[in-house]
Write a protein that holds these residues in place. Structure first.
Motif: not given
Length: 235
Positions: A80-95, A102-113
């Motif tokens: 599960v720890a690796v699953q978490q790592f890859m989820v976080d990595y994929s979010f960072a890659q999408a940004l 990330a700090a500049n995203l609106s709640p809706q933008e963050k939710e969409n990503i």
């Protein structure tokens, strides 16, 4: 929750065992370890015992159809720890791909990503009733290698967060891509696996998604999941 999380898990206690990598093709170094994922004392090249046996059957079926071809294992067991790592990595890659912070995203933008990320990635849940498929040791991400040792072009890379990842994306175009995806599906179905409806590369045997898909196609003979999250030591 995903629809398959409603499937009850009756853990059979089958051990997690090492995949005989000499029978398959393997991406080296392991793609997630290359990114920095830490498997700790575990290895990504483990699966439940029956899953390994069925994967060998699929490889044998492939050899009958295409001598010299191999299933290439991209990823298998995933803590599960690796699953978490890859989820976080994929979010960072999408940004990064969008030039966003990330700090500049609106709640809706963050939710969409996040929605896009979770189209591909299972939630890294620690709830014993909703384990990520790979954390059960029953799911495997694979592709094909031809008799010349070349990875077969499936029309999109594994883990791509786009509609091209959907198994039937090329059904009405690029016939070769669809044929190769269908070949992969055929050999895995024959060995007892089910395919993730949104990922051409993801197959499982014995987990909640597998049971849910089996029940969709054969509702008169419902099955339950036999593998929950793996928590014991490797053998």
């Amino acid at each position: 929750m995903r629809p398959y999380h409603k499937i009850p898990i009756i853990e059979c206690g089958e051990p997690l065992v090492k995949i005989p990598l000499e029978l398959f093709a393997v991406e080296t170094p392991h793609p997630y370890e290359k990114l920095g994922a830490n498997y700790g004392e575990h290895s990504p090249y483990y699966l439940r015992e029956s899953v390994v046996k069925n994967l060998i059957k699929a490889q044998n079926y492939l050899q009958l159809l295409h001598p010299g071809w191999y299933i290439q294992i991209f990823d298998a067991y995933r803590p599960v720890a690796v699953q978490q790592f890859m989820v976080d990595y994929s979010f960072a890659q999408a940004l990064q791909e969008r030039g966003l912070i990330a700090a500049n995203l609106s709640p809706q933008e963050k939710e969409n990503i996040w929605k896009q990320v979770y189209e591909i990635w299972a939630l890294p849940s620690l709830n014993i009733n909703t384990p990520p498929p790979h954390s059960t040791g029953s799911a495997v991400d694979i592709t094909l290698v031809d008799d010349g040792g070349k990875v077969v072009n499936m029309g999109s890379p594994i883990d791509e967060m786009s509609e091209r990842s959907h198994p039937d994306y090329y059904v009405n175009s690029h016939e070769k891509y669809h044929q190769f995806r269908q070949l992969l599906l055929d050999i895995m179905l024959k060995a007892g696996f089910q395919r993730n409806p949104k990922e051409w590369w993801h197959f499982s045997f014995g987990d909640q998604m597998w049971a849910w898909l089996c029940n969709q196609s054969n509702p008169d003979h419902p099955v339950t999941a036999r593998y929950g999250r793996w928590e014991s030591q490797l053998v």
